[in-house]
Write a protein that holds these residues in place. Structure first.
Motif, PDB file in Angstrom:
ATOM      1  N   ILE A 169       1.159  -2.808  12.472  1.00 50.57           N
ATOM      2  CA  ILE A 169       1.001  -4.237  12.187  1.00 50.57           C
ATOM      3  C   ILE A 169      -0.459  -4.683  12.319  1.00 50.57           C
ATOM      4  N   GLU A 170      -1.164  -4.137  13.315  1.00 54.46           N
ATOM      5  CA  GLU A 170      -2.562  -4.554  13.499  1.00 54.46           C
ATOM      6  C   GLU A 170      -3.431  -4.056  12.332  1.00 54.46           C
ATOM      7  N   LEU A 171      -3.137  -2.851  11.873  1.00 52.92           N
ATOM      8  CA  LEU A 171      -3.909  -2.342  10.722  1.00 52.92           C
ATOM      9  C   LEU A 171      -3.636  -3.219   9.496  1.00 52.92           C
ATOM     10  N   ARG A 172      -2.383  -3.581   9.301  1.00 52.73           N
ATOM     11  CA  ARG A 172      -2.063  -4.425   8.136  1.00 52.73           C
ATOM     12  C   ARG A 172      -2.717  -5.796   8.282  1.00 52.73           C
ATOM     13  N   ARG A 173      -2.763  -6.299   9.521  1.00 53.87           N
ATOM     14  CA  ARG A 173      -3.398  -7.607   9.745  1.00 53.87           C
ATOM     15  C   ARG A 173      -4.894  -7.513   9.404  1.00 53.87           C
ATOM     16  N   GLN A 174      -5.526  -6.447   9.878  1.00 51.67           N
ATOM     17  CA  GLN A 174      -6.955  -6.262   9.590  1.00 51.67           C
ATOM     18  C   GLN A 174      -7.199  -6.177   8.083  1.00 51.67           C
ATOM     19  N   LEU A 175      -6.321  -5.457   7.396  1.00 52.14           N
ATOM     20  CA  LEU A 175      -6.498  -5.303   5.944  1.00 52.14           C
ATOM     21  C   LEU A 175      -6.310  -6.632   5.231  1.00 52.14           C
ATOM     22  N   ILE A 192       1.924  -2.201   2.331  1.00 51.23           N
ATOM     23  CA  ILE A 192       2.572  -1.058   2.988  1.00 51.23           C
ATOM     24  C   ILE A 192       1.524   0.033   3.156  1.00 51.23           C
ATOM     25  N   ILE A 193       1.442   0.568   4.359  1.00 52.70           N
ATOM     26  CA  ILE A 193       0.493   1.675   4.591  1.00 52.70           C
ATOM     27  C   ILE A 193       1.108   2.951   4.016  1.00 52.70           C
ATOM     28  N   THR A 194       0.252   3.744   3.376  1.00 54.83           N
ATOM     29  CA  THR A 194       0.747   4.968   2.720  1.00 54.83           C
ATOM     30  C   THR A 194      -0.106   6.173   3.134  1.00 54.83           C
ATOM     31  N   ASN A 195       0.369   7.353   2.808  1.00 57.40           N
ATOM     32  CA  ASN A 195      -0.427   8.565   3.041  1.00 57.40           C
ATOM     33  C   ASN A 195      -1.423   8.716   1.897  1.00 57.40           C
ATOM     34  N   GLY A 196      -2.555   8.095   2.062  1.00 60.37           N
ATOM     35  CA  GLY A 196      -3.600   8.135   1.042  1.00 60.37           C
ATOM     36  C   GLY A 196      -3.219   7.322  -0.181  1.00 60.37           C
ATOM     37  N   CYS A 197      -4.175   7.272  -1.091  1.00 66.63           N
ATOM     38  CA  CYS A 197      -3.930   6.557  -2.344  1.00 66.63           C
ATOM     39  C   CYS A 197      -2.923   7.342  -3.182  1.00 66.63           C
ATOM     40  N   THR A 198      -2.893   8.664  -2.983  1.00 63.10           N
ATOM     41  CA  THR A 198      -1.973   9.502  -3.767  1.00 63.10           C
ATOM     42  C   THR A 198      -0.526   9.072  -3.539  1.00 63.10           C
ATOM     43  N   GLU A 199      -0.151   8.856  -2.276  1.00 71.09           N
ATOM     44  CA  GLU A 199       1.233   8.438  -2.029  1.00 71.09           C
ATOM     45  C   GLU A 199       1.469   7.032  -2.595  1.00 71.09           C
ATOM     46  N   ALA A 200       0.466   6.179  -2.487  1.00 68.91           N
ATOM     47  CA  ALA A 200       0.615   4.824  -3.036  1.00 68.91           C
ATOM     48  C   ALA A 200       0.886   4.897  -4.546  1.00 68.91           C
ATOM     49  N   LEU A 201       0.111   5.743  -5.242  1.00 72.00           N
ATOM     50  CA  LEU A 201       0.296   5.871  -6.690  1.00 72.00           C
ATOM     51  C   LEU A 201       1.671   6.458  -7.004  1.00 72.00           C
ATOM     52  N   MET A 202       2.067   7.418  -6.199  1.00 74.31           N
ATOM     53  CA  MET A 202       3.368   8.049  -6.431  1.00 74.31           C
ATOM     54  C   MET A 202       4.499   7.027  -6.235  1.00 74.31           C
ATOM     55  N   ASN A 365       3.398   6.562   8.387  1.00 74.85           N
ATOM     56  CA  ASN A 365       2.139   7.305   8.563  1.00 74.85           C
ATOM     57  C   ASN A 365       1.962   7.687  10.029  1.00 74.85           C
ATOM     58  N   SER A 366       0.972   8.526  10.281  1.00 72.27           N
ATOM     59  CA  SER A 366       0.648   8.905  11.664  1.00 72.27           C
ATOM     60  C   SER A 366       0.230   7.662  12.453  1.00 72.27           C
ATOM     61  N   THR A 367       0.851   7.465  13.609  1.00 66.79           N
ATOM     62  CA  THR A 367       0.548   6.279  14.434  1.00 66.79           C
ATOM     63  C   THR A 367      -0.892   6.330  14.940  1.00 66.79           C
ATOM     64  N   LEU A 368      -1.316   7.508  15.383  1.00 67.42           N
ATOM     65  CA  LEU A 368      -2.668   7.634  15.949  1.00 67.42           C
ATOM     66  C   LEU A 368      -3.736   7.251  14.914  1.00 67.42           C
ATOM     67  N   ASP A 369      -3.636   7.839  13.740  1.00 73.61           N
ATOM     68  CA  ASP A 369      -4.661   7.573  12.717  1.00 73.61           C
ATOM     69  C   ASP A 369      -4.715   6.085  12.361  1.00 73.61           C
ATOM     70  N   GLN A 370      -3.546   5.469  12.284  1.00 77.96           N
ATOM     71  CA  GLN A 370      -3.521   4.044  11.928  1.00 77.96           C
ATOM     72  C   GLN A 370      -4.167   3.197  13.027  1.00 77.96           C
ATOM     73  N   GLN A 371      -3.883   3.559  14.274  1.00 76.49           N
ATOM     74  CA  GLN A 371      -4.455   2.750  15.365  1.00 76.49           C
ATOM     75  C   GLN A 371      -5.965   2.936  15.461  1.00 76.49           C
TER      76      GLN A 371
END
Ligand SMILES: Cc1ncc(COP(=O)(O)O)c(C=O)c1O
Length: 492
Positions: A169-175, A192-202, A365-371
């Motif tokens: 939620i904090e990452l989405r708020r920042q974005l 929605i957070i995705t695994n890279g732009c590739t997953e978003a496009l998919m 997505n990975s929680t650590l990377d997002q935080q």
């Protein structure tokens, strides 16, 4: 257990360990598991494991060190297969490319050489002129490393849990805070957070098209999207992209009149490989066209932050009144491709479907990377970092550009992008990009041949060069060599 069974067990174990030594899974000098630990883990008798180790010792693969255990012995060249990314030598590649009418709907079938070409682009021992990645030494590794160290044990405990499917939620708020001014009314719940732009496009493709449907694709197009289209059983119509105006809207309109097109996939800001930037009036017209034909647009927005213009380029989404534009992007071109953090703004028409698909495909997505990313953004230095990155990249692109112009000289046409890090080179002497690629590879220089950016055999006399690594004497020499390769391979 009879003697035969026992022999079978120890020879099998010796064979398995021997193969792992030969293919460098166990490295030279590495300690093998103790006899007792393998006895417990594999439920084998001590004598079986012992015999396997004696066998490996006989084969010269391991050695016993008194009171310490068994170690992998230094391997001779003939025995050990040196670790290499799985890359065939260029000579073995089959470069036959089917040629199709780009403007008729055609099923996508990626030729087998493409995978090999892409693997070569990542060989660490080659000069990387093929990659669209920015060198990690330019990325903010110090800040990210500090953020990681500063996590408390309590925070680390909570990081072990799954993240929400929609994303931290904090990452989405920042974005959504960052979208203020250029994407009005986009809140944390709209992305929605995705695994890279590739997953978003998919996700966007799966939400808008099904097997057998037609997609209008910018041409040349980012090669990474093509396997997705192939796998989904989609048909493509290639709409020419122009360095100055972007997508050719007359040709798109004509295609829309002739065919039912399920979605249009386009990179309006600094497309890959062309670097084109679609003017606002064109963006507006494209959205109007989409409205007229009720066609969703999948907007790849990954390079927008790398602009060298006065003003940040606008997004198609900003002109979208009917929720037909799905915007996809990621941090891969600016902060950390390895974190695999991207995001998608689906709009109300596609939100529910895409959220469901995301849950089914990758849960979250990975929680650590997002935080880490959320903190990086919240520290307030992100804009300053981006400004400095842009100015470094602009300088770097200029250096590559002028070296190519002076070393390769005439006989080429090269784009002059107002953003992004890619140079798209047309070889006017008709040199074949695949032959140039192959010869460059033999000289340990990796570039990308133009054909991989098309689904119909176009761009044979093009190559792509990435400027993400600092310009050096080595780069200059490589460009010089590339110039002679292009001249030598010219067709008359
Ligand atoms: C235009 C374009 N779209 C998408 C991607 C894939 O991005 P990601 O690494 O975030 O999946 C790339 C990567 O090079 C790209 O150039």
């Amino acid at each position: 257990m009879n003697q035969l069974d026992n022999q079978f067990l120890y020879t099998n174990l010796a064979r398995e360990l021997g193969e792992k030594i030969k293919n460098n899974t166990f490295k030279t000098g590495e300690k093998l598991p103790s006899i007792r630990s393998l006895h417990q883990k594999l439920s084998l008798s001590i004598s079986t494991v012992y015999k396997a180790y004696i066998e490996l010792e006989k084969q010269g693969l391991i050695e016993a060190k008194p009171k310490s255990g068994y170690y992998v012995k230094h391997q001779s060249r003939t025995c050990a297969i040196a670790y290499q990314p799985d890359v065939d030598s260029p000579q073995k590649l089959d470069f036959s490319i089917p040629s199709t009418d780009a403007l008729s709907p055609h099923r996508i079938s990626i030729p087998s050489y493409v995978n090999q070409v892409l693997k070569a682009a990542h060989r660490p021992d080659f000069l990387q002129l093929g990659t669209a990645m920015i060198s990690p030494e330019i990325l903010p590794f110090r800040q990210l490393s500090k953020i990681m160290k500063d996590f408390s044990q309590k925070e680390m405990r909570s990081i072990l849990s799954y993240s929400l499917t929609q994303g931290d939620i904090e990452l989405r708020r920042q974005l959504s805070l960052r979208s203020t001014g250029f994407l009005k009314q986009i809140g944390a719940n709209d992305l929605i957070i995705t695994n890279g732009c590739t997953e978003a496009l998919m996700l966007a493709l799966r939400a808008t098209a099904k097997e057998g449907d037609i997609i209008a694709l910018e041409s040349p197009a980012f090669y990474g999207i093509l396997p997705l289209l192939e796998d989904l059983g989609l048909y493509a119509i290639e709409i020419p992209n122009d360095p100055v105006n972007g997508l050719n809207l007359e040709i798109l309109e004509d295609a829309l009149q002739k065919h039912r097109i399920s979605a249009c996939l386009v990179t309006p800001n600094f497309s890959n490989p062309l670097g084109s930037l679609m003017p606002d009036a064109h963006k507006q017209k494209l959205v109007q066209l989409a409205n007229r034909f009720d066609m969703p647009i999948i907007e790849d927005n990954i390079n927008t932050e790398l602009f060298y213009t006065q003003k940040r380029p606008s997004l198609l989404k900003a002109f979208d009144r009917n929720n037909l534009v799905i915007t996809c992007t990621s941090f891969s071109k600016t902060v950390a491709p390895g974190y695999r953090i991207g995001w998608i703004i689906p709009g109300p028409n596609f939100m529910e479907r895409i959220l469901k698909l995301k849950a089914a495909i990758s849960v979250s997505n990975s929680t650590l990377d997002q935080q880490i990313m959320a903190r990086f953004m919240s520290l307030g230095n992100y804009d300053r970092y981006l400004r400095s990155l842009r100015s470094k990249m602009q300088k770097q692109v200029r250096e590559y550009h002028s070296a190519i112009k002076s070393k390769i000289r005439n006989g080429i046409k090269i784009n002059n992008p107002a953003g992004g890090i890619l140079l798209w080179i047309e070889m006017l002497n008709g040199a074949d990009g695949l032959e140039v690629y192959q010869t460059a590879l033999e000289n340990k220089i990796s570039i990308l041949p133009g054909t991989i950016f098309s689904t119909s055999g176009k761009f044979r006399n093009f190559i792509r060069i990435g400027c993400g690594y600092p310009f050096s004497k080595k780069t200059e020499n490589a460009i010089d060599l590339l110039g002679s390769i292009i001249r030598d391979l010219g067709k008359g």
